[in-house]
Each structure stands twice: as structure tokens, then as C-alpha cells.
Design a protein around this motif. Sequence first.
Motif, PDB file in Angstrom:
ATOM      1  N   PRO A 182       0.823  -1.208   0.000  1.00 22.81           N
ATOM      2  CA  PRO A 182       0.000   0.000   0.000  1.00 22.81           C
ATOM      3  C   PRO A 182       0.856   1.256   0.000  1.00 22.81           C
ATOM      4  CG  PRO A 182       0.079  -0.948   2.196  1.00 22.81           C
ATOM      5  CD  PRO A 182       0.751  -1.935   1.283  1.00 22.81           C
ATOM      6  N   GLU A 183       0.309   2.332  -0.545  1.00 24.97           N
ATOM      7  CA  GLU A 183       1.002   3.616  -0.522  1.00 24.97           C
ATOM      8  C   GLU A 183       0.769   4.358   0.790  1.00 24.97           C
ATOM      9  OE1 GLU A 183       0.845   5.624  -4.687  1.00 24.97           O
ATOM     10  OE2 GLU A 183      -1.060   4.547  -4.401  1.00 24.97           O
ATOM     11  N   LEU A 184      -0.248   3.903   1.543  1.00 18.58           N
ATOM     12  CA  LEU A 184      -0.647   4.604   2.760  1.00 18.58           C
ATOM     13  C   LEU A 184      -1.345   3.617   3.689  1.00 18.58           C
ATOM     14  CD1 LEU A 184      -0.899   7.559   3.975  1.00 18.58           C
ATOM     15  CD2 LEU A 184      -3.225   7.558   3.030  1.00 18.58           C
ATOM     16  N   VAL A 185      -1.168   3.828   4.982  1.00 19.82           N
ATOM     17  CA  VAL A 185      -1.915   3.077   5.991  1.00 19.82           C
ATOM     18  C   VAL A 185      -2.779   4.081   6.752  1.00 19.82           C
ATOM     19  CG1 VAL A 185      -1.813   1.546   7.991  1.00 19.82           C
ATOM     20  CG2 VAL A 185      -0.043   1.409   6.219  1.00 19.82           C
ATOM     21  N   VAL A 186      -4.091   3.874   6.746  1.00 20.60           N
ATOM     22  CA  VAL A 186      -5.028   4.760   7.436  1.00 20.60           C
ATOM     23  C   VAL A 186      -5.464   4.082   8.732  1.00 20.60           C
ATOM     24  CG1 VAL A 186      -7.233   5.971   7.313  1.00 20.60           C
ATOM     25  CG2 VAL A 186      -5.818   5.733   5.259  1.00 20.60           C
ATOM     26  N   LEU A 187      -5.173   4.738   9.867  1.00 25.97           N
ATOM     27  CA  LEU A 187      -5.409   4.135  11.174  1.00 25.97           C
ATOM     28  C   LEU A 187      -6.406   4.984  11.975  1.00 25.97           C
ATOM     29  CD1 LEU A 187      -1.670   3.352  11.986  1.00 25.97           C
ATOM     30  CD2 LEU A 187      -3.416   1.696  11.277  1.00 25.97           C
ATOM     31  N   PRO A 188      -7.658   4.551  12.072  1.00 28.70           N
ATOM     32  CA  PRO A 188      -8.640   5.297  12.870  1.00 28.70           C
ATOM     33  C   PRO A 188      -8.482   5.009  14.363  1.00 28.70           C
ATOM     34  CG  PRO A 188      -9.675   3.388  11.874  1.00 28.70           C
ATOM     35  CD  PRO A 188      -8.264   3.410  11.364  1.00 28.70           C
ATOM     36  N   ASP A 189      -9.086   5.860  15.186  1.00 27.99           N
ATOM     37  CA  ASP A 189      -8.989   5.664  16.632  1.00 27.99           C
ATOM     38  C   ASP A 189     -10.194   4.926  17.206  1.00 27.99           C
ATOM     39  OD1 ASP A 189     -10.950   7.600  16.545  1.00 27.99           O
ATOM     40  OD2 ASP A 189      -9.759   9.155  17.526  1.00 27.99           O
ATOM     41  N   GLU A 190     -11.033   4.377  16.351  1.00 25.18           N
ATOM     42  CA  GLU A 190     -12.096   3.462  16.781  1.00 25.18           C
ATOM     43  C   GLU A 190     -12.537   2.644  15.580  1.00 25.18           C
ATOM     44  OE1 GLU A 190     -16.383   5.245  16.660  1.00 25.18           O
ATOM     45  OE2 GLU A 190     -15.217   6.549  17.983  1.00 25.18           O
ATOM     46  N   PRO A 191     -12.996   1.407  15.767  1.00 22.86           N
ATOM     47  CA  PRO A 191     -13.237   0.748  17.043  1.00 22.86           C
ATOM     48  C   PRO A 191     -11.972   0.377  17.810  1.00 22.86           C
ATOM     49  CG  PRO A 191     -13.614  -0.771  15.235  1.00 22.86           C
ATOM     50  CD  PRO A 191     -13.407   0.575  14.618  1.00 22.86           C
TER      51      PRO A 191
END
Length: 238
Positions: A182-191
Motif C-alpha cells: 500500500p502507498e498509505l496506511v489509514v489508522l482510525p482511533d475506533e473501534p
Amino acid sequence: MRVVSLVPSLTEAVAATRPEVLVGATDWCTHPDGLDVTRVGGTKYPDLDRVLALAPDLVLLNEEENRLADAEALRAAGVPVRVTFPRTVPEALDQLGELVAAIGAPDEPPWLRAARRAWAAPPAPARVRTAVVPVWRRPWVVLGRDTFAGDVLRRLGVVNGWAGDPERYPRPALDVLRARAPELVVLPDEPYRFTADDGPEAFPGVPSVLVSGRHLTWYGPSLAEAPALLAAQLAAPV
């Protein structure tokens, strides 16, 4: 009218539109701050006796967040239910419009009109990037096909690299995730609450961004500020 919401984003929508009708919500309904209604347990396992004791005229559910068994039990008890399941931003906006009408709002509230304007012309990305979007680890779970969050990201210039997977929430091994390059890793703060110290280290050499899970996955008043906020977060790798 008496409304019980088993969906955090819809709880916020009702509270921002007709707070006087909201009588019950789940323990996970954290917005707006200071919400003072009866709590009825979790989204997956609400206390249906407590829900019924509130004598609701309407119970709000989501096909993904809540269980079919609970919806069926409420219907069997004679309680009207409204089940949402948006997979795109336009679907979310339309379903929210239908919801506010169903709870007796005479017009669309300001927050919904603002959300429509915001998503009619979201910030233009500098470039389009392919990403992996984990929503859990131990085991790793990522966004797959046909998800609302995936559509939100697509409209902001981030293509979900797992959007073609047969599963909506695949569970690939970490080495498989890395192999997709991947060109990017998107990491949300939930769940799962990813942080600068918990998540990026699993993808060495790949830029990672931390984003607000509420703005990525909730459909309600947060949609009005989501495009600008998420665009800024997506442009700020940790």
C-alpha cells in the motif's frame, strides 16, 4: 414521541435535531457530551427489557452495528423500528433526511444542510493513493468491499486497496497486508484505538496517518466537518 437509539451516530443526530424525543441510548453513545438519557446497554447486546420499559414509539438500529435478533424481538413486541445501513455518503445523507422527518423535524436541521454542502465539494486531494485501512488488530481486520468508510475515503482521494475483497471486513495476515504494497496506511482511533505507537510500526517504510474514527465511520452531525478534518489528517503522516 419517544425514541430509543441503539446506534451512536443516530443518537447524536436525534439529540442535535429533537433532543426532547430521545429517551434512551446505548452505553457507547458518547455524543453529544453530557447526554442525559436512560442507558440500555451495548449495541450488540442491549437490555431489551429496559428498552421496552421506556415505552418507545420508535427504536433506531443499524444493520451492521446491531443484531437482527434484537430487531425481530422489538418488532414482535409491537415496537416500530427503523434500520439504517448506508454504504455511501449520499445514502447516509438521504437516510438521515428520512430519519429527521420520521422523528418529526419540520425541516432539515442546520447540521444536515451543512453536511450536504460539505460533501457536495469536499477538499480536492493532491493525489490519489491506495491504502490499507485496519479497524482492528490481534487479529488484523481491514475495510473490505462496500463500506461507508471506504466511500468516505474514496471521495477524499484514498482508494481502499481491499475494496475488491469478497468480505466486507477481511482478516488477512500481516504479511499479506504488507505484500499488497500500500502507498498509505489509514489508522482510525475506533473501534480499535490506533496511536502513533500502536499501528504504524507494523508497516515499516509505509506512511501512516491517524484519523478520527467518528468522522470516518459515523453518519450524523459529524459529517458536516468530516471532509475538512479528514483531509487534514490524511495529509499529516505520523
